[in-house]
Write an enzyme that holds these catalytic residues in place. Structure first.
Site, PDB file in Angstrom:
ATOM      1  N   GLY A   1       0.780  -1.240   0.000  1.00 36.07           N
ATOM      2  CA  GLY A   1       0.000   0.000   0.000  1.00 36.07           C
ATOM      3  C   GLY A   1       0.810   1.288   0.000  1.00 36.07           C
ATOM      4  N   THR A   2       1.996   1.284  -0.629  1.00 36.32           N
ATOM      5  CA  THR A   2       2.736   2.559  -0.660  1.00 36.32           C
ATOM      6  C   THR A   2       2.014   3.588  -1.535  1.00 36.32           C
ATOM      7  OG1 THR A   2       4.186   1.923  -2.500  1.00 36.32           O
ATOM      8  CG2 THR A   2       4.963   1.405  -0.277  1.00 36.32           C
TER       9      THR A   2
ATOM     10  N   ILE B   1      -8.140  -9.767 -10.618  1.00 31.17           N
ATOM     11  CA  ILE B   1      -8.868  -9.464 -11.861  1.00 31.17           C
ATOM     12  C   ILE B   1     -10.368  -9.373 -11.575  1.00 31.17           C
ATOM     13  CG2 ILE B   1      -9.457 -10.393 -14.171  1.00 31.17           C
ATOM     14  CD1 ILE B   1      -6.543  -9.667 -14.085  1.00 31.17           C
TER      15      ILE B   1
ATOM     16  N   ASN C   1      -6.255   3.226 -12.659  1.00 37.01           N
ATOM     17  CA  ASN C   1      -5.270   2.213 -12.262  1.00 37.01           C
ATOM     18  C   ASN C   1      -3.877   2.793 -12.440  1.00 37.01           C
ATOM     19  OD1 ASN C   1      -4.149  -0.407 -11.637  1.00 37.01           O
ATOM     20  ND2 ASN C   1      -3.765  -0.688 -13.824  1.00 37.01           N
TER      21      ASN C   1
ATOM     22  N   HIS D   1      -0.058   1.650 -13.261  1.00 34.15           N
ATOM     23  CA  HIS D   1       0.713   0.508 -13.775  1.00 34.15           C
ATOM     24  C   HIS D   1       2.184   0.906 -13.793  1.00 34.15           C
ATOM     25  CE1 HIS D   1       1.461  -3.210 -15.854  1.00 34.15           C
ATOM     26  NE2 HIS D   1       2.259  -2.542 -16.665  1.00 34.15           N
TER      27      HIS D   1
HETATM   28  C1  GAR Z   1       2.911  -0.851  -7.560  1.00 28.40           C
HETATM   29  O1  GAR Z   1       4.187  -0.815  -8.153  1.00 28.40           O
HETATM   30  C2  GAR Z   1       1.839  -0.793  -8.643  1.00 28.40           C
HETATM   31  O2  GAR Z   1       2.178   0.034  -9.717  1.00 28.40           O
HETATM   32  C3  GAR Z   1       1.784  -2.232  -9.071  1.00 28.40           C
HETATM   33  O3  GAR Z   1       1.855  -2.958  -7.857  1.00 28.40           O
HETATM   34  C4  GAR Z   1       2.643  -2.203  -6.908  1.00 28.40           C
HETATM   35  C5  GAR Z   1       1.867  -2.068  -5.624  1.00 28.40           C
HETATM   36  O4  GAR Z   1       2.639  -1.475  -4.615  1.00 28.40           O
HETATM   37  N1  GAR Z   1       0.599  -2.516  -9.811  1.00 28.40           N
HETATM   38  C6  GAR Z   1       0.568  -3.379 -10.827  1.00 28.40           C
HETATM   39  O5  GAR Z   1       1.524  -4.037 -11.165  1.00 28.40           O
HETATM   40  C7  GAR Z   1      -0.775  -3.465 -11.545  1.00 28.40           C
HETATM   41  N2  GAR Z   1      -0.654  -4.214 -12.770  1.00 28.40           N
HETATM   42  P1  GAR Z   1       1.978  -0.809  -3.352  1.00 28.40           P
HETATM   43  O6  GAR Z   1       1.037  -1.846  -2.721  1.00 28.40           O
HETATM   44  O7  GAR Z   1       3.151  -0.489  -2.449  1.00 28.40           O
HETATM   45  O8  GAR Z   1       1.237   0.430  -3.801  1.00 28.40           O
END
Ligand code: GAR
Length: 209
Positions: free
Chosen positions: A14-15, A95, A110, A112
């Protein structure tokens, strides 16, 4: 500019959620508010981040539903029931099907961790994206915020930012630099633009006033 109810969907650390909570506290979203956080997995740290900021946090686990259609309907019903105007996928790795798009057309953002249309689509999530970018030897990668449509990672692009790839990068070091230099900046910025009603979509493209 109407006040909006924002839901943030997560599956992990969750950053990106943290960057949104911090931006909200700085007043970046005006009167709009993150009114709930929904995780597709129990026990993830993102849920704690929500609670620390006084935001209602829920788990809607994919494993509790027989198929993607049932899960998507439950998710859409839950968000509709809380009068959500904007859904933000912040590392949401589960998904869902077109029912979510039908219920929230061009109201799901979203993030990415690559420059779409590179390194995106089915199977490209989290560290896998950065592994693929390094295997290809690209010199720049980055992040993209886009609207979610029924086709995976193919919806209208809202914001993108490029980040340098270094020769000694590992998937982890590239992920960290892309988060710091792109994701944590772009996602709050896109949410702010949405809350200020400044994004329009026409013929599969976005226009920002
Ligand atoms: C992030 O890098 C986000 O961009 C990616 O997952 C990570 C979640 O980190 N999302 C994907 O790859 C979606 N296809 P977080 O939980 O620290 O925000």
């Amino acid at each position: 500019m109407a006040k909006k109810n924002i839901a943030v969907l997560v599956s992990g650390g969750g950053t990106n959620l943290q960057s949104l909570l911090d931006s909200q506290e700085k007043g970046m979203f005006g009167e709009s508010r993150i009114t709930c956080v929904v995780s597709s997995k129990p026990g993830v740290y993102a849920l704690q981040r929500a609670k620390q900021h006084g935001v209602d946090a829920f788990v809607l686990a994919r494993g509790d539903y027989p198929d993607i259609a049932a899960y998507s309907k439950a998710l859409a019903d839950f968000l509709s029931g809380r009068q959500i105007d904007l859904v933000v996928l912040a590392g949401f790795l589960t998904i869902f099907d077109e029912q979510m798009f039908e219920r929230f057309p061009y109201r799901i953002l979203n993030i990415h961790p690559a420059l779409i249309p590179s390194f995106c689509g089915k199977g490209y999530y989290g560290l896998h994206v950065h592994e693929a970018a390094l295997a290809k030897g690209v010199k720049v990668s980055g992040a993209t915020v886009h609207f979610v449509t029924p086709e995976c990672d193919a919806g209208p692009i809202v914001l993108q930012k490029a980040v340098e790839v270094r020769e000694d990068d590992t998937p982890e070091s590239l992920q960290k630099r892309i988060m710091e230099q792109a994701e944590w900046i772009l996602l709050p910025e896109a949410v702010r633009l949405f809350c200020e009603d400044r994004i329009t979509v026409k013929d599969g493209r976005t226009y920002i006033q």
